[in-house]
Motif scaffolding. Structure first.
Motif, PDB file in Angstrom:
ATOM      1  N   ALA A  97       0.868  -1.180   0.000  1.00 25.48           N
ATOM      2  CA  ALA A  97       0.000   0.000   0.000  1.00 25.48           C
ATOM      3  C   ALA A  97       0.904   1.229   0.000  1.00 25.48           C
ATOM      4  O   ALA A  97       1.619   1.483   0.971  1.00 25.48           O
ATOM      5  CB  ALA A  97      -0.904  -0.015   1.228  1.00 25.48           C
ATOM      6  N   GLU A 145       1.646   5.409  -1.094  1.00 20.43           N
ATOM      7  CA  GLU A 145       1.147   6.750  -1.414  1.00 20.43           C
ATOM      8  C   GLU A 145       2.305   7.602  -1.896  1.00 20.43           C
ATOM      9  O   GLU A 145       3.346   7.697  -1.216  1.00 20.43           O
ATOM     10  CB  GLU A 145       0.516   7.385  -0.171  1.00 20.43           C
ATOM     11  CG  GLU A 145      -0.074   8.759  -0.399  1.00 20.43           C
ATOM     12  CD  GLU A 145      -0.731   9.322   0.847  1.00 20.43           C
ATOM     13  OE1 GLU A 145      -1.296  10.433   0.758  1.00 20.43           O
ATOM     14  OE2 GLU A 145      -0.684   8.656   1.896  1.00 20.43           O
ATOM     15  N   HIS A 192       1.355   0.064   6.434  1.00 20.83           N
ATOM     16  CA  HIS A 192       0.075  -0.244   5.802  1.00 20.83           C
ATOM     17  C   HIS A 192       0.154  -1.384   4.784  1.00 20.83           C
ATOM     18  O   HIS A 192      -0.850  -1.702   4.157  1.00 20.83           O
ATOM     19  CB  HIS A 192      -0.484   1.009   5.124  1.00 20.83           C
ATOM     20  CG  HIS A 192      -0.811   2.111   6.079  1.00 20.83           C
ATOM     21  ND1 HIS A 192      -0.019   3.237   6.204  1.00 20.83           N
ATOM     22  CD2 HIS A 192      -1.813   2.251   6.979  1.00 20.83           C
ATOM     23  CE1 HIS A 192      -0.541   4.035   7.125  1.00 20.83           C
ATOM     24  NE2 HIS A 192      -1.624   3.462   7.613  1.00 20.83           N
ATOM     25  N   SER A 193       1.336  -1.988   4.621  1.00 20.19           N
ATOM     26  CA  SER A 193       1.508  -3.067   3.659  1.00 20.19           C
ATOM     27  C   SER A 193       1.591  -4.408   4.364  1.00 20.19           C
ATOM     28  O   SER A 193       2.097  -4.507   5.487  1.00 20.19           O
ATOM     29  CB  SER A 193       2.782  -2.848   2.829  1.00 20.19           C
ATOM     30  OG  SER A 193       2.717  -1.642   2.099  1.00 20.19           O
ATOM     31  N   ARG A 200      -1.176  -1.513  -4.310  1.00 19.57           N
ATOM     32  CA  ARG A 200      -2.397  -0.729  -4.101  1.00 19.57           C
ATOM     33  C   ARG A 200      -1.953   0.720  -3.987  1.00 19.57           C
ATOM     34  O   ARG A 200      -1.413   1.134  -2.969  1.00 19.57           O
ATOM     35  CB  ARG A 200      -3.151  -1.173  -2.847  1.00 19.57           C
ATOM     36  CG  ARG A 200      -4.406  -0.326  -2.595  1.00 19.57           C
ATOM     37  CD  ARG A 200      -5.322  -0.990  -1.566  1.00 19.57           C
ATOM     38  NE  ARG A 200      -4.684  -1.142  -0.267  1.00 19.57           N
ATOM     39  CZ  ARG A 200      -4.699  -0.216   0.688  1.00 19.57           C
ATOM     40  NH1 ARG A 200      -5.304   0.950   0.478  1.00 19.57           N
ATOM     41  NH2 ARG A 200      -4.113  -0.441   1.851  1.00 19.57           N
ATOM     42  N   VAL A 215      -2.381   4.339  -3.325  1.00 17.99           N
ATOM     43  CA  VAL A 215      -3.324   5.006  -2.432  1.00 17.99           C
ATOM     44  C   VAL A 215      -3.507   6.465  -2.839  1.00 17.99           C
ATOM     45  O   VAL A 215      -2.562   7.260  -2.820  1.00 17.99           O
ATOM     46  CB  VAL A 215      -2.839   4.930  -0.969  1.00 17.99           C
ATOM     47  CG1 VAL A 215      -3.824   5.646  -0.041  1.00 17.99           C
ATOM     48  CG2 VAL A 215      -2.665   3.472  -0.542  1.00 17.99           C
ATOM     49  N   ASP A 216      -4.725   6.790  -3.252  1.00 20.03           N
ATOM     50  CA  ASP A 216      -5.122   8.168  -3.529  1.00 20.03           C
ATOM     51  C   ASP A 216      -6.642   8.189  -3.524  1.00 20.03           C
ATOM     52  O   ASP A 216      -7.273   7.314  -4.142  1.00 20.03           O
ATOM     53  CB  ASP A 216      -4.594   8.637  -4.889  1.00 20.03           C
ATOM     54  CG  ASP A 216      -4.897  10.107  -5.157  1.00 20.03           C
ATOM     55  OD1 ASP A 216      -4.035  10.954  -4.873  1.00 20.03           O
ATOM     56  OD2 ASP A 216      -6.012  10.396  -5.632  1.00 20.03           O
ATOM     57  N   PRO A 217      -7.263   9.151  -2.843  1.00 22.39           N
ATOM     58  CA  PRO A 217      -8.732   9.146  -2.732  1.00 22.39           C
ATOM     59  C   PRO A 217      -9.448   9.257  -4.067  1.00 22.39           C
ATOM     60  O   PRO A 217     -10.586   8.805  -4.199  1.00 22.39           O
ATOM     61  CB  PRO A 217      -9.021  10.365  -1.845  1.00 22.39           C
ATOM     62  CG  PRO A 217      -7.791  11.207  -1.912  1.00 22.39           C
ATOM     63  CD  PRO A 217      -6.660  10.262  -2.089  1.00 22.39           C
ATOM     64  N   GLY A 233      -6.584   6.383  -7.098  1.00 22.70           N
ATOM     65  CA  GLY A 233      -6.020   5.110  -6.675  1.00 22.70           C
ATOM     66  C   GLY A 233      -6.357   3.962  -7.614  1.00 22.70           C
ATOM     67  O   GLY A 233      -7.379   3.970  -8.304  1.00 22.70           O
ATOM     68  N   THR A 246      -5.150  -0.608  -8.403  1.00 21.31           N
ATOM     69  CA  THR A 246      -4.409  -1.787  -7.957  1.00 21.31           C
ATOM     70  C   THR A 246      -3.873  -2.533  -9.178  1.00 21.31           C
ATOM     71  O   THR A 246      -4.414  -2.430 -10.273  1.00 21.31           O
ATOM     72  CB  THR A 246      -5.290  -2.739  -7.137  1.00 21.31           C
ATOM     73  OG1 THR A 246      -6.390  -3.172  -7.951  1.00 21.31           O
ATOM     74  CG2 THR A 246      -5.816  -2.053  -5.882  1.00 21.31           C
TER      75      THR A 246
END
Length: 227
Positions: free
Chosen positions: A41, A43, A54-55, A79, A81-83, A86, A88
């Motif tokens: 995960a 960012e 977070h991974s 993954r 991460v971005d709102p 994002g 995968t």
């Protein structure tokens, strides 16, 4: 020590071992989704510590200082991460994350664990493009690098093995991604057509908006344009 005492001690030890095994089995059952498909995960602009926190995939040790790269210790999917932007990827074997003083600034990976047949390679590429399109990413540099589609023309283009298919996508002024798929000589499957996919992600590095309308010489082997 009597035989009865020895047997009693052996039984007690066996019970302890069985309890430990049961506990480990229960823990494995609870965490099986993570163990079955390790995940990184990540960012952009985040820190190495946040990524590890977070991974579920273990990662190479932190090296203090400026520009360096880290490598996961297991095959793992990304993954991002971005709102808003994002996405995968499938599980990857080649996967590097670039850092500068522990701050993430780039990713280079191949979203596969082995060279793929063309059907499987196109499936991965199309899924990534669909994710980006749905999340608001915009294809760039279409004059020379149109988006990749599953058509007879594209399959013939890739099978030549002369040039790879390349597509660029951009998420506002935050990120740019380059996705490449090309013919690959796989020594383990010498009679099969195999393909390698590579993905590079960072802050925008090519100013497509400035060069989109500029003159560009046609290529000798142009990629198929959309009909």
């Amino acid at each position: 020590m009597s035989l009865r005492s020895r047997i009693g001690g052996w039984r007690s030890g066996l019970i302890v071992v069985m309890l430990v095994l049961l506990i480990l089995a229960a823990i494995r059952q609870l965490t099986q989704p993570l163990w079955g498909e390790p995940e990184i995960a990540l960012e952009m602009g985040g820190t190495y510590e946040d990524m590890r926190k977070h991974s579920s995939a273990s990662f190479s040790p932190l090296i203090r200082g400026h520009v360096w790269f880290g490598i996961p210790k297991v095959d793992a999917k990304l993954r991002f991460v971005d709102p808003q932007f994002g996405f995968t990827t499938p599980v990857a074997r080649f996967f590097t994350v670039d850092f500068d003083d522990s701050v993430i600034f780039g990713i280079r990976m191949s979203p596969q664990i082995e060279p793929l047949l063309i059907d499987d390679a196109l499936k991965v590429v199309l899924d990534l493009q669909d994710q980006w399109r749905a999340k608001g990413w915009v294809a760039k540099g279409l004059q020379n690098n149109p988006t990749i589609v599953d058509t007879p023309e594209w399959r013939a283009y890739l099978r030549k093995g002369i040039l790879a298919g390349i597509t660029y996508w951009q998420a506002d002024d935050k990120y740019q991604v380059m996705l490449v798929v090309g013919r690959f000589e796989d020594y383990r499957n010498p009679t099969e057509e195999r393909y390698l996919i590579t993905l590079a992600l960072a802050k925008p590095w090519t100013p497509f908006d400035e060069i989109e309308d500029s003159y560009d010489e046609p290529r000798h082997f142009p990629a198929p344009q959309p009909k």
